[in-house]
Structures are given as structure tokens and as C-alpha cells.
Design a protein around this motif. Structure first.
Motif, PDB file in Angstrom:
ATOM      1  N   GLY A 168     -14.330 -35.396 -11.132  1.00  0.00           N
ATOM      2  CA  GLY A 168     -14.608 -35.915 -12.459  1.00  0.00           C
ATOM      3  C   GLY A 168     -15.975 -35.538 -12.985  1.00  0.00           C
ATOM      4  N   LEU A 169     -16.055 -35.349 -14.290  1.00  0.00           N
ATOM      5  CA  LEU A 169     -17.314 -34.956 -14.927  1.00  0.00           C
ATOM      6  C   LEU A 169     -18.393 -36.018 -14.774  1.00  0.00           C
ATOM      7  N   HIS A 170     -17.988 -37.302 -14.651  1.00  0.00           N
ATOM      8  CA  HIS A 170     -18.959 -38.381 -14.539  1.00  0.00           C
ATOM      9  C   HIS A 170     -19.730 -38.328 -13.218  1.00  0.00           C
ATOM     10  N   ASN A 171     -19.229 -37.564 -12.253  1.00  0.00           N
ATOM     11  CA  ASN A 171     -19.913 -37.454 -10.963  1.00  0.00           C
ATOM     12  C   ASN A 171     -20.796 -36.218 -10.848  1.00  0.00           C
ATOM     13  N   LEU A 172     -20.917 -35.478 -11.940  1.00  0.00           N
ATOM     14  CA  LEU A 172     -21.763 -34.287 -11.916  1.00  0.00           C
ATOM     15  C   LEU A 172     -23.230 -34.656 -11.782  1.00  0.00           C
ATOM     16  N   GLN A 173     -23.928 -33.928 -10.930  1.00  0.00           N
ATOM     17  CA  GLN A 173     -25.371 -34.084 -10.859  1.00  0.00           C
ATOM     18  C   GLN A 173     -26.018 -33.281 -11.992  1.00  0.00           C
ATOM     19  N   LYS A 174     -27.318 -33.439 -12.157  1.00  0.00           N
ATOM     20  CA  LYS A 174     -28.016 -32.670 -13.183  1.00  0.00           C
ATOM     21  C   LYS A 174     -28.293 -31.269 -12.657  1.00  0.00           C
ATOM     22  N   TYR A 175     -27.757 -30.284 -13.360  1.00  0.00           N
ATOM     23  CA  TYR A 175     -27.940 -28.897 -12.958  1.00  0.00           C
ATOM     24  C   TYR A 175     -29.055 -28.248 -13.769  1.00  0.00           C
ATOM     25  N   THR A 176     -29.765 -27.363 -13.105  1.00  0.00           N
ATOM     26  CA  THR A 176     -30.742 -26.530 -13.814  1.00  0.00           C
ATOM     27  C   THR A 176     -30.151 -25.147 -14.075  1.00  0.00           C
ATOM     28  N   GLY A 177     -28.991 -24.925 -13.507  1.00  0.00           N
ATOM     29  CA  GLY A 177     -28.293 -23.661 -13.696  1.00  0.00           C
ATOM     30  C   GLY A 177     -27.142 -23.567 -12.714  1.00  0.00           C
ATOM     31  N   SER A 178     -26.145 -22.762 -13.024  1.00  0.00           N
ATOM     32  CA  SER A 178     -25.007 -22.584 -12.124  1.00  0.00           C
ATOM     33  C   SER A 178     -24.256 -21.318 -12.489  1.00  0.00           C
ATOM     34  N   VAL A 179     -23.435 -20.849 -11.544  1.00  0.00           N
ATOM     35  CA  VAL A 179     -22.491 -19.768 -11.823  1.00  0.00           C
ATOM     36  C   VAL A 179     -21.098 -20.368 -11.664  1.00  0.00           C
ATOM     37  N   VAL A 180     -20.182 -20.015 -12.563  1.00  0.00           N
ATOM     38  CA  VAL A 180     -18.941 -20.774 -12.693  1.00  0.00           C
ATOM     39  C   VAL A 180     -17.720 -19.856 -12.774  1.00  0.00           C
ATOM     40  N   SER A 215     -11.372 -28.845 -27.945  1.00  0.00           N
ATOM     41  CA  SER A 215     -11.329 -27.459 -28.416  1.00  0.00           C
ATOM     42  C   SER A 215     -12.021 -26.540 -27.418  1.00  0.00           C
ATOM     43  N   ALA A 216     -11.721 -25.270 -27.506  1.00  0.00           N
ATOM     44  CA  ALA A 216     -12.338 -24.295 -26.627  1.00  0.00           C
ATOM     45  C   ALA A 216     -13.858 -24.258 -26.827  1.00  0.00           C
ATOM     46  N   ASP A 217     -14.302 -24.350 -28.080  1.00  0.00           N
ATOM     47  CA  ASP A 217     -15.746 -24.360 -28.369  1.00  0.00           C
ATOM     48  C   ASP A 217     -16.425 -25.570 -27.740  1.00  0.00           C
ATOM     49  N   ASP A 218     -15.791 -26.739 -27.831  1.00  0.00           N
ATOM     50  CA  ASP A 218     -16.362 -27.944 -27.248  1.00  0.00           C
ATOM     51  C   ASP A 218     -16.413 -27.857 -25.729  1.00  0.00           C
ATOM     52  N   PHE A 219     -15.397 -27.262 -25.139  1.00  0.00           N
ATOM     53  CA  PHE A 219     -15.374 -27.092 -23.683  1.00  0.00           C
ATOM     54  C   PHE A 219     -16.568 -26.248 -23.234  1.00  0.00           C
ATOM     55  N   ILE A 220     -16.816 -25.172 -23.958  1.00  0.00           N
ATOM     56  CA  ILE A 220     -17.943 -24.303 -23.613  1.00  0.00           C
ATOM     57  C   ILE A 220     -19.270 -25.043 -23.774  1.00  0.00           C
ATOM     58  N   GLN A 221     -19.449 -25.690 -24.941  1.00  0.00           N
ATOM     59  CA  GLN A 221     -20.724 -26.332 -25.232  1.00  0.00           C
ATOM     60  C   GLN A 221     -20.960 -27.576 -24.376  1.00  0.00           C
ATOM     61  N   THR A 222     -19.964 -28.463 -24.323  1.00  0.00           N
ATOM     62  CA  THR A 222     -20.152 -29.750 -23.660  1.00  0.00           C
ATOM     63  C   THR A 222     -20.195 -29.639 -22.146  1.00  0.00           C
ATOM     64  N   ILE A 223     -19.262 -28.881 -21.577  1.00  0.00           N
ATOM     65  CA  ILE A 223     -19.148 -28.844 -20.118  1.00  0.00           C
ATOM     66  C   ILE A 223     -19.914 -27.677 -19.510  1.00  0.00           C
ATOM     67  N   LEU A 224     -19.648 -26.470 -19.993  1.00  0.00           N
ATOM     68  CA  LEU A 224     -20.248 -25.303 -19.364  1.00  0.00           C
ATOM     69  C   LEU A 224     -21.748 -25.185 -19.640  1.00  0.00           C
ATOM     70  N   ILE A 225     -22.140 -25.478 -20.870  1.00  0.00           N
ATOM     71  CA  ILE A 225     -23.550 -25.298 -21.241  1.00  0.00           C
ATOM     72  C   ILE A 225     -24.360 -26.578 -21.014  1.00  0.00           C
ATOM     73  N   ASN A 226     -23.920 -27.686 -21.620  1.00  0.00           N
ATOM     74  CA  ASN A 226     -24.716 -28.920 -21.538  1.00  0.00           C
ATOM     75  C   ASN A 226     -24.732 -29.528 -20.139  1.00  0.00           C
ATOM     76  N   LYS A 227     -23.573 -29.606 -19.499  1.00  0.00           N
ATOM     77  CA  LYS A 227     -23.496 -30.282 -18.202  1.00  0.00           C
ATOM     78  C   LYS A 227     -23.806 -29.362 -17.019  1.00  0.00           C
TER      79      LYS A 227
END
Length: 314
Positions: free
Chosen positions: A6-18, A99-111
Motif C-alpha cells: 500500500g502507498l500509505h506504507n511508503l517511506q520518504k524517498y530521495t530518489g528511486s528507479v522504478v 488518470s495516467a497523468d495523476d499516476f505519474i505526478q502523484t505516485i511516481l514523482i511525488n511519492k
């Protein structure tokens, strides 16, 4: 490899490869993707994250299909490839509407603070499956991350994919499926109590339920079974058992030279050779006669394999 549920268990990342996908079966094409991701992870000094979904989008939208590996098998296979994290996102109605844009911004970039993304050449994401490689490319320019599209891996001139492997297994082409998987196909599960009908015809079986009642293989097979720290040869029926009017798909295995109580034990059944289709018999006597023939066929296969192993290559 750490599992993050779950996304709620994500730690704070300073960067990642996905990378993102179902990775059912973790076949040779998946190996190529993950190997590239892990190398990039080490190059950039960032953790590698594989994102998958539970349930799968196909399952959520009612397009159930047979799986090539259960969760435990998948975890073990992924862990061996050197990944750092496996993020499992709950796929529900709300997430399906993202939306695909929200997935990129909210999860991939912000989180995840993603710096590098590697996806398969057929990957789609977001509501209506509008997200693809081109969308990630356009976002990469704005958000300062790299995106790379993996090329298909060929096996005997065919694209290695989970769907191709399912087709091969359904047609009894176990060797070709094994080449794409990078290993022989197997099903693992805990032994359950059955109706003990096999005992009445002198063929007691160990029984393993099939998740969601869908299997990529059906019929009669010669199998090897790893259980209680030992390996046994046997013959199995995987199907609905029409002779006894079965309703659910069950994996029943008659093990040679085996007489132990193993209810609740974990068994791993490796499919070695297809013998025949499942069929309905008019009586238990006819069924018993066919099982004797099937057992002889399986033993002949194992004897031939043993002889080949002893003789070695010509």
C-alpha cells in the motif's frame, strides 16, 4: 527484498528507479527488465522499486486468467534477482479512476521521487489505459527523470510473454514453456483433505486446491513433487474430475512409493510430461484401469529420463 503493501506504507524517498507490471511467472523477459533496473539502481545509487497491483487490473475488471506463479513463488523469484522493494498497490475503483497523468505526478514523482523508469513495450496505465511510453517520455522532460522502453525478448523466434506461456502450457508444450519461463512450470500449495475416493481404487492421492479455480494446465501429467524435504515421482490429474462429478478444479497427485500423512504440508508439483486430456469414465473400474495405464506411462517417462541421465550425451 522488502514488500511494501500500500502507498500509505511508503517511506520518504530521495530518489528511486522504478518498473511497473504484473510480472506473472517472472519469465525470461521479466529477468531482462529487472536485470537492467538493478544495474541502473547501482549506477545511480538509488533503490530499485517494482510496482505491481492487487488484485490485478484484469481480475478487477472481471477478466480472470490463470496465473503462472502464486504470490509466494513470485516473491521468491523476484528476490533472487536483486530488487530492493516490491510495492503492491491496492487496485480498487478509486485507483482505477486515476488518470495516467495523476499516476505519474502523484505516485511516481511525488511519492517515489523517481529518477529512472523502465517499462515493457506493451505497458499501459491510468484510467482507460491512456498512459504509455510516449506519455512518460513527455513527463520526463518536465520532471527530470529518464524513461527507457525495454525491447521484447525472443525465445525460439517468439516473444517471451506470460500470455504466450499460458498458451504453450494449455497445449501441453511444457519444454517450450520452460524455455520462456527460464525453469520448469510448477504449482505449489498446501495439501488438503480430499474425499479419499482414490483409496477405494488403490490410488491414494495428495490434493492441492487451485487458486480461483483457474489453471494454465489441465489433464494428466507425469510430475515430480517436492514435499517434506524429499522429492518423489508421480502422476497427477488436474481438472474437475468429471467421473465423480467434481465442480472445482483440483490437483490430485498419486506419488510412487509413498505412504505418509502430509495434510497441511507444502508441496511443489513440477510438471514433466503431458500424458492425456482429462475425460469422464462410466465407472470407477474403468477409471482405475486408465489410471494404471497413466501410471505406467509416467513411470516409463521417468525410467527413460534416468537412462538418459546415466548414459549422458552421445
Amino acid at each position: 527484498m522488502e514488500i511494501i503493501r500500500g502507498l500509505h506504507n511508503l517511506q520518504k524517498y530521495t530518489g528511486s528507479v522504478v518498473t511497473i507490471g504484473n510480472f506473472d511467472g517472472v519469465h525470461i523477459g521479466h529477468h531482462h527488465i529487472i536485470d537492467r533496473l538493478v544495474k541502473q539502481s547501482k549506477l545511480l545509487g538509488l533503490p530499485s522499486v517494482l510496482i505491481s497491483f492487487s488484485p490485478t487490473p484484469q481480475s478487477f475488471f472481471g477478466r480472470e486468467q490463470a496465473t503462472l506463479s502464486n504470490f509466494k513463488q513470485k516473491h521468491q523469484l523476484l528476490e533472487r534477482l536483486g530488487l530492493d522493494f516490491h510495492l503492491i498497490i491496492k487496485f480498487d475503483q478509486a485507483f482505477s479512476n486515476m488518470s495516467a497523468d495523476d499516476f505519474i505526478q502523484t505516485i511516481l514523482i511525488n511519492k517515489l521521487k523517481m529518477k529512472f523508469c523502465l517499462i515493457g513495450d506493451d505497458f499501459r496505465f491510468g484510467s482507460g489505459r491512456t498512459g504509455d511510453f510516449k506519455l512518460l517520455q513527455s513527463s520526463a522532460l518536465k520532471a527530470n527523470f529518464e524513461v527507457e522502453n525495454t525491447q521484447s525478448i525472443l525465445c525460439d523466434s517468439c516473444r517471451a510473454s506470460s500470455s504466450s506461456i499460458r498458451d504453450l502450457l494449455a497445449n501441453g508444450k511444457l519444454e517450450s514453456a520452460a524455455k520462456m519461463l527460464g525453469r520448469e512450470f510448477s504449482i505449489a500449495g498446501k495439501v488438503i483433505h480430499g474425499k479419499q475416493l482414490g483409496r477405494t481404487i488403490d490410488f491414494p492421492t495428495i490434493n492441492i486446491p487451485i487458486k480461483r479455480n483457474i489453471s494454465p494446465v489441465l489433464g494428466i501429467f507425469a510430475v515430480q513433487v517436492d514435499i517434506i524435504g524429499q522429492r518423489f515421482n508421480g502422476v497427477c490429474n488436474i481438472g474437475k474430475r468429471p467421473t465423480v462429478n467434481g465442480e472445482n478444479i483440483l490437483l490430485e497427485v498419486f506419488l510412487f512409493d509413498f505412504d505418509q500423512v502430509v495434510y497441511g504440508e507444502l508441496a511443489n508439483v513440477t510438471f514433466k510430461q503431458r500424458i492425456r486430456d482429462e475425460k469422464k469414465f462410466d465407472s470407477f473400474e474403468a477409471l482405475k484401469a486408465q489410471i494404471i495405464l497413466d501410471t505406467q506411462s509416467a513411470k516409463t517417462y521417468f525410467n527413460q529420463q534416468a537412462s538418459s541421465s546415466i548414459l549422458g550425451p552421445p
